[in-house]
Write an enzyme that holds these catalytic residues in place. Structure first.
Site, PDB file in Angstrom:
ATOM      1  N   TRP A 364      -6.917  29.058  18.501  1.00 37.61           N
ATOM      2  CA  TRP A 364      -5.925  29.153  19.480  1.00 37.61           C
ATOM      3  C   TRP A 364      -4.925  30.334  19.377  1.00 37.61           C
ATOM      4  O   TRP A 364      -4.246  30.398  20.541  1.00 37.61           O
ATOM      5  CB  TRP A 364      -5.319  27.594  19.494  1.00 37.61           C
ATOM      6  CG  TRP A 364      -4.471  27.561  18.178  1.00 37.61           C
ATOM      7  CD1 TRP A 364      -4.906  27.343  17.057  1.00 37.61           C
ATOM      8  CD2 TRP A 364      -2.864  27.569  18.030  1.00 37.61           C
ATOM      9  NE1 TRP A 364      -3.822  27.282  16.129  1.00 37.61           N
ATOM     10  CE2 TRP A 364      -2.569  27.195  16.753  1.00 37.61           C
ATOM     11  CE3 TRP A 364      -2.103  27.484  19.071  1.00 37.61           C
ATOM     12  CZ2 TRP A 364      -1.414  27.252  16.319  1.00 37.61           C
ATOM     13  CZ3 TRP A 364      -0.507  27.797  18.487  1.00 37.61           C
ATOM     14  CH2 TRP A 364      -0.434  27.318  17.242  1.00 37.61           C
ATOM     15  N   GLU A 491      -0.608  21.910  10.640  1.00 33.02           N
ATOM     16  CA  GLU A 491      -1.742  21.600   9.941  1.00 33.02           C
ATOM     17  C   GLU A 491      -1.316  20.694   8.869  1.00 33.02           C
ATOM     18  O   GLU A 491      -2.276  20.204   8.124  1.00 33.02           O
ATOM     19  CB  GLU A 491      -2.855  22.709   9.595  1.00 33.02           C
ATOM     20  CG  GLU A 491      -3.400  23.257  10.821  1.00 33.02           C
ATOM     21  CD  GLU A 491      -3.892  24.768  10.795  1.00 33.02           C
ATOM     22  OE1 GLU A 491      -4.294  24.917   9.713  1.00 33.02           O
ATOM     23  OE2 GLU A 491      -3.687  25.502  11.733  1.00 33.02           O
ATOM     24  N   GLN A 596       3.601  25.395   9.471  1.00 33.62           N
ATOM     25  CA  GLN A 596       4.017  26.449  10.592  1.00 33.62           C
ATOM     26  C   GLN A 596       4.705  25.745  11.952  1.00 33.62           C
ATOM     27  O   GLN A 596       4.586  24.562  11.965  1.00 33.62           O
ATOM     28  CB  GLN A 596       2.790  26.918  11.104  1.00 33.62           C
ATOM     29  CG  GLN A 596       1.903  26.111  11.892  1.00 33.62           C
ATOM     30  CD  GLN A 596       0.423  26.772  11.918  1.00 33.62           C
ATOM     31  OE1 GLN A 596      -0.099  26.870  10.897  1.00 33.62           O
ATOM     32  NE2 GLN A 596      -0.219  26.792  13.104  1.00 33.62           N
TER      33      GLN A 596
END
Length: 786
Positions: A364, A491, A596
């Site tokens: 992505w 994640e 992140q």
């Protein structure tokens, strides 16, 4: 300016210079010095091939299949992965001086300098070397991968004898199935190892060159590599060529007197196909070589310079007050261009074509980080990347059906369109990639005004992704539309309900799909879209659940996230980072620790969904939890830090994003540069400090200059126009370089822009309370007084 002892490169505005050879940094330098045009990628290996860290010659989307083993399989798990291949190496030019190999590990190296020229688009090298027998030679070479002739790379190689006559032998080679170094199998960011992936099909040679054709053992792809040469020097030069299954070699022999020069120009052509026959692919690369020779080396260099001159006229970002950052931003922009310039309906990988990291997969990253930049600087490249997404829709439809869903489920990581992630919580469940693709379509159409693209490409992507969301989510008993059991950008938090980023991006996806289908009703009808379906999309968007923690006054990253235990940051030593290599995912998933920017990225991409107060409170809350174990994070944090008044912090994050490869901040630049972080560098400047936002009413800016800098200037394309914005400490200037008059917004004020520049004051910034990062995980302080 010479580099400090901690850096590999000198600081200069338009070049990246390695003033001396450092074998310990070879991998990093090979990645930074990689040349590409989006179709061909050549790592910055030395001409003679050795010593090297990772030899690399890549063709976009040329891959081999490999099995994906599972301890316990499950329905819907991908059965095979895809790995980019190091194809036939044509960079090699070996030199023998009186029978001694030109090898920098032996003899005496008096001078070794390499320069990546960002305006010429070339990598040059200047070496002076004394052989173990005492013969002194000077070698100069220049390499390019053509941005104008897609199949072509070329090298100019010159040898001069300095002190005494010498017999020289040049061996210019094509080599397939090179031996590659061992990989770190424990690091998921590193590529898989494949041994001898290419099977020889044909080899040919003539006096001045050779052609090799191979196919992959399992994916069935065919590749052709060809070389041709021009040789200049004293009388009596002997040139011969030979070829075997995996090697093509042209040998040049001559005797040089001091002051004489042997010059070799090597033309390379590459092509691959899943369908074309041996003769057709052979003729394709030979024709490309003929065109390159007709153009000549000088002509290729002139074309390259003209292409880049036109690009930089719009794309250049000027930064006054930080020479290191100026160089880094230009390098970043150059690599983003290289990644997509001539990809032409193929993917843009996370490493571009600079290395084999992540197996050469695209994520992505492409749509969320790279395409918004390319849409404003090289819109044809952005359009082609989205056309590639359209081309893999049949596979995305199949994947959705396999998962029991409607519409399209795009792969989390892939090369040719099949899902290649064997870890389903981070792969299959990260459905937000669908909305990221839709957002890239929306932004591209806004930036270019390309109605034909919207109808012929964008609409189908928007419809397919909207159908996925309508199928994946559901209305609960309270009437809210929920999207449960998904993974957002972070994640370290997986399989959650109502991830705010995912829901906001899906909401926008549904709205834009309905609006676009209404505008192009005939084309939508051909896709089976009717008024009832569009109404269902609008209804789901309107009732989308967006969780909010009323007690803390912040948006939880996902439902219940703010109730999780906070990670013990003070008890986590520096050597435990990145956590993904040292901590079980089970432990990460149940605690408040963020790899992140996730909710913060939602604020960047959907600022309309947050009040200024919510944005400030959210940013402060998530700053304290984000450890930035991903290079995707700093650029997003830079944008929102600038928007919320933390200009010094935004400057620090901008520098981290920009210098991730020049300073090897992540410690893995040897496996390829971080293309998304490089793209995010441009975004941090233009969207962060420039305050650029786009909506239905057009484009606006809310510029602010960080105290460390005295001026920022950037350009972009907007609906057939070329704009330039200059930010100074107390004022901003808007200039329409070309195109018809327009209107834009400056800090919310509408202004008209025509031939005369507009200079407007920048409102004073209200003081803000400082924010904190997790213990030991703040950015490297760069601003004055830090």
């Amino acid at each position: 300016m010479s580099p400090d002892p901690g850096r590999a490169f000198a600081v200069e505005p338009w070049v990246v210079r390695e003033p001396r050879l450092d074998l310990d940094r070879m991998g990093q330098v090979e990645s930074v010095f990689a040349l590409s045009n989006g179709h061909i990628g050549l790592r910055g290996n030395l001409d003679e091939g050795e010593p090297h860290a990772i030899p690399g010659t890549y063709l976009n989307s040329f891959y081999e299949r490999r099995p994906l083993p599972y301890a316990e399989g499950g329905y819907g798990y991908p059965e095979s992965g895809q790995t980019i291949i190091n194809v036939t190496n044509g960079k090699l030019i070996r030199l023998l001086v009186e029978d001694e190999p030109f090898d920098l590990r032996y003899g005496q190296l008096s001078r070794h300098e390499r320069v990546l020229d960002l305006r010429a688009g070339t990598l040059s090298r200047d070496v002076e070397w004394t052989s173990p027998a005492g013969r002194v030679v000077r070698v100069r070479s220049t390499r390019l991968v053509s941005l104008t002739q897609r199949a072509i790379a070329a090298i100019e190689y010159e040898v001069e004898v300095v002190d005494a006559p010498a017999l020289l032998v040049l061996q210019s080679e094509l080599v397939a199935n090179e031996q590659l170094p061992a990989r770190d199998e424990a690091d998921p960011r590193v590529e898989a190892a494949l041994t001898d992936p290419l099977v020889a099909e044909q080899h040919r040679c003539d006096e001045a060159g050779a052609t090799l054709l191979h196919r992959t053992r399992k994916s069935g792809l065919r590749v052709a590599a060809a070389m041709d040469h021009e040789v200049e020097g004293p009388d009596g030069i002997k040139v011969t060529s030979e070829a075997t299954d995996d090697t093509g070699r042209t040998t040049v022999i001559t005797r040089l007197e001091p002051g004489q020069t042997l010059r070799l120009v090597k033309y390379l052509a590459y092509g691959w196909s899943a369908r074309r026959s041996l003769p057709a692919l052979h003729d394709q690369v030979r024709a490309a070589l003929a065109a390159a020779r007709y153009t000549s080396w000088e002509g290729l260099c002139a074309e390259q310079r003209q292409y880049l001159d036109e690009f930089w006229e719009t794309a250049d970002v000027e930064i006054d007050g930080d020479a290191e950052l100026q160089q880094a931003v230009r390098l970043a922009t150059f690599h983003v261009l290289q990644a997509g310039a001539r990809a032409e309906r193929r993917a843009i990988g996370a490493k571009g074509l600079t290395g084999e990291g992540y197996d050469g997969h695209t994520f992505w990253d492409t749509e969320t980080f790279c395409l918004p930049v390319l849409s404003h600087l090289a819109p044809d490249a952005a359009a082609d990347a989205l056309r590639w997404r359209q081309s893999i829709l049949p596979l995305a439809y199949e994947r959705a059906e396999q998962l029991g869903l409607k519409g399209a489920a795009f792969p989390w990581r892939t090369i040719r369109g099949q899902e290649c992630s064997g870890y389903w919580p981070a792969g299959t469940a990260a459905f937000h990639i669908n909305a990221d693709i839709a957002d890239a379509v929306r932004r591209h159409v806004a930036a270019t005004g390309d109605v034909v693209f919207e109808r012929e490409v964008g609409l189908e992507l928007l419809v397919a992704t909207a159908r996925l969301w309508r199928s994946l989510g559901h209305h609960d008993s309270a009437g809210e539309f929920r999207i449960d059991g998904v993974t957002g950008p972070d994640e370290y938090t997986a399989i959650v309900d109502n991830n705010v980023y995912t829901n906001l991006m899906a909401q926008q996806n549904l709205r834009v799909a309905a609006e676009t289908a209404a505008r192009h009703s005939r084309a939508a009808a051909r896709l089976g879209v009717n008024a009832e379906e569009m109404a269902s999309w609008r209804d789901a968007a309107k009732s989308m659940r967006i969780p909010f923690d009323e007690v803390l006054g912040v948006h939880p990253q996902a439902e219940g996230f703010t109730h999780h235990q906070v990670w013990d940051f003070e008890g986590t030593p520096a050597e435990k980072y990145p956590l993904l290599l040292n901590v079980p995912y089970f432990d990460l998933y149940r605690k408040q620790v963020i790899k992140q920017a996730d909710l913060v990225l939602a604020m960047q991409l959907r600022p309309d969904a947050f009040t200024p107060e919510q944005m400030r409170r959210n940013f402060a809350y998530y700053e304290a939890l984000t450890v930035r174990d991903s290079s995707l994070s700093a650029c997003t944090q830079a944008v929102v830090a600038a928007w919320t008044g933390h200009l010094d912090l935004a400057y620090d994050y901008l520098a981290e994003a920009a210098l991730v490869d020049l300073d090897d901040l992540a410690g893995n630049s040897d496996h390829g540069v971080h293309i998304a972080s490089m793209a995010g560098t441009w975004t941090a400047v233009v969207v962060g400090f420039g305050g650029m936002r786009m909506d239905e009413s057009g484009i606006g800016f809310a510029p602010r200059l960080p105290p460390a800098l005295t001026r920022i200037s950037f350009g972009l394309r907007w609906q057939g126009r070329q704009l330039r914005v200059e930010i100074r400490p107390e004022e901003a200037e808007y200039r329409l370089v070309s195109g018809p008059p327009m209107r834009l917004r400056h800090h919310g004020e509408a202004i008209a822009l025509d031939e005369e520049p507009q200079v407007l004051p920048i409102p004073a910034l209200e003081p803000v309370e400082p924010v904190e990062q997790p213990y030991g995980r703040g950015p490297r302080a760069r601003h004055p007084g830090s």
